[in-house]
Motif scaffolding. Structure first.
Motif, PDB file in Angstrom:
ATOM      1  N   ARG B 149       0.832  -1.205   0.000  1.00 40.93           N
ATOM      2  CA  ARG B 149       0.000   0.000   0.000  1.00 40.93           C
ATOM      3  C   ARG B 149       0.864   1.252   0.000  1.00 40.93           C
ATOM      4  N   SER B 150       0.198   2.400  -0.223  1.00 34.51           N
ATOM      5  CA  SER B 150       0.948   3.656  -0.205  1.00 34.51           C
ATOM      6  C   SER B 150       1.264   4.071   1.233  1.00 34.51           C
ATOM      7  N   THR B 151       0.403   3.675   2.166  1.00 33.72           N
ATOM      8  CA  THR B 151       0.669   4.031   3.565  1.00 33.72           C
ATOM      9  C   THR B 151       1.627   3.015   4.208  1.00 33.72           C
ATOM     10  N   SER B 154       1.549  -0.491   9.907  1.00 36.20           N
ATOM     11  CA  SER B 154       1.557  -0.174  11.334  1.00 36.20           C
ATOM     12  C   SER B 154       2.425  -1.189  12.081  1.00 36.20           C
TER      13      SER B 154
END
Lengths: 79, 256
Positions: B149-151, B154
């Motif tokens: 993903r771009s993020t 976590s």
């Protein structure tokens, strides 16, 4: 005197290991057995060697951490 | 006379004293003469060593211990002692052997005519992470999902991935270990599984092998290695004294 123990490699892709590295590996094999395995006497007749366990644990940690460091790859090389 | 203790290498069956030569630990400036202390058809393989002498687990002390056992093994079956046992007198050795006669006899029985062979299997790969991801689609999918993903992932997601990786690494080890053990079943008397040391080690095994079957065992190692993909490297060693197949504590509390 008997010749030193050597570790032999059986691999479908044979690689040549130097005699020096073979000896190093075989010393580890020896240590592992001689210090950790075999019959023991925990009774009164024996002076056990204080420091054997400690030294071995220390040695083990060094070997493990070197191995871990070698396996450590920077995050960006991961796809 | 000053009391000279005895360093213990191992236990054998013997009715007469056996001499193994000056191949023992250094004592008083020369290599100790290795011989036996006898009682009830059992023999302790010993050389002179002062109980007051410092005995450190150095290479120069550890190697003779192993070499003496190898020499004894040429002649007879031996129960190897762990490094570092020094008795104060022959009488103390005899008392201990007598007290544990049943256990010693049973142990000797177990390893008679056999040698120990070691087998370590490793993954010869640059990155164990990439390798395990490569053989496990579910792990690969989770990795792609988290990092694709771009993020940024976590901490929890990374932990989840790490846990799954660890899980799959160990599962892979267990499966391959079972497979190897099964392939050796016909060639060995007993097998022992040690915990692998290092991430790239698949398994660390010890086998109790008939002395006469040693050649066949080595051939079997090559056969088994040939049945595995090229990433699997098989390193075998031996013959060793049966260190992994001795379960003997000659302490005071042990049963007779």
């Amino acid at each position: 005197m008997a010749q030193p123990d050597l570790v032999h490699r059986a691999a479908s892709r044979p690689r040549v290991a130097s005699l020096a590295s073979q000896r190093r590996v075989s010393l580890c094999e020896t240590l592992d057995r001689v210090l950790n395995k075999g019959a023991v006497v925990a009774g009164d007749i024996v002076i056990s060697v204080a420091g054997v366990d400690l030294l071995y644990v220390g040695l083990n940690l060094v070997v493990t951490s070197v191995e871990t460091m070698r396996n450590w790859k920077p995050a960006e090389t991961r796809p | 006379m000053a009391t000279t203790g005895r360093y213990l290498y191992g236990l054998i069956r013997a009715k007469e004293d056996v001499e193994f030569g000056a191949i023992g630990l250094e004592h008083d400036g020369s290599r100790g003469r290795v011989h036996t202390v006898l009682v009830d058809s059992m023999g302790a393989v010993v050389s002179d060593f002062s109980p007051r002498e410092r005995l450190l687990p150095l290479r120069k002390n550890l190697e003779p211990h192993n070499q003496v056992l190898k020499e004894v093994m040429r002649a007879t079956t031996v129960i190897p002692m762990t490094f570092g046992h020094v008795a104060r007198s022959d009488e103390e050795i005899r008392k201990t052997l007598r007290r544990h006669r049943a256990a010693i006899t049973a142990q000797l029985e177990r390893v008679t005519g056999a040698v120990e062979m070691g087998l370590k299997v490793k993954w010869d790969v640059d990155s164990i992470y990439d390798y395990i991801v490569g053989v496990d689609p579910e792990l690969a999918a989770l990795r792609d999902q988290i990092f694709g993903r771009s993020t940024a992932p976590s901490a929890n997601e990374k932990m989840e991935l790490g846990k799954l990786f660890e899980d799959r690494l160990n599962r892979e080890r267990d499966e391959q270990t079972d497979r190897v053990l099964e392939m050796f079943q016909q060639s060995v008397r007993e097998a022992k599984v040690n915990a692998p040391k290092g991430e790239k080690m698949v398994m660390d095994l010890a086998f109790l092998v008939d002395r006469d079957a040693q050649k066949a065992f080595e051939e079997r190692v090559y056969q088994v290695a040939g049945a595995f993909p090229a990433e699997y490297v098989f390193d075998y060693s031996g013959p060793w004294a049966p260190f992994h197949f001795v379960d003997l504590d000659l302490g005071l509390d042990a049963e007779n």
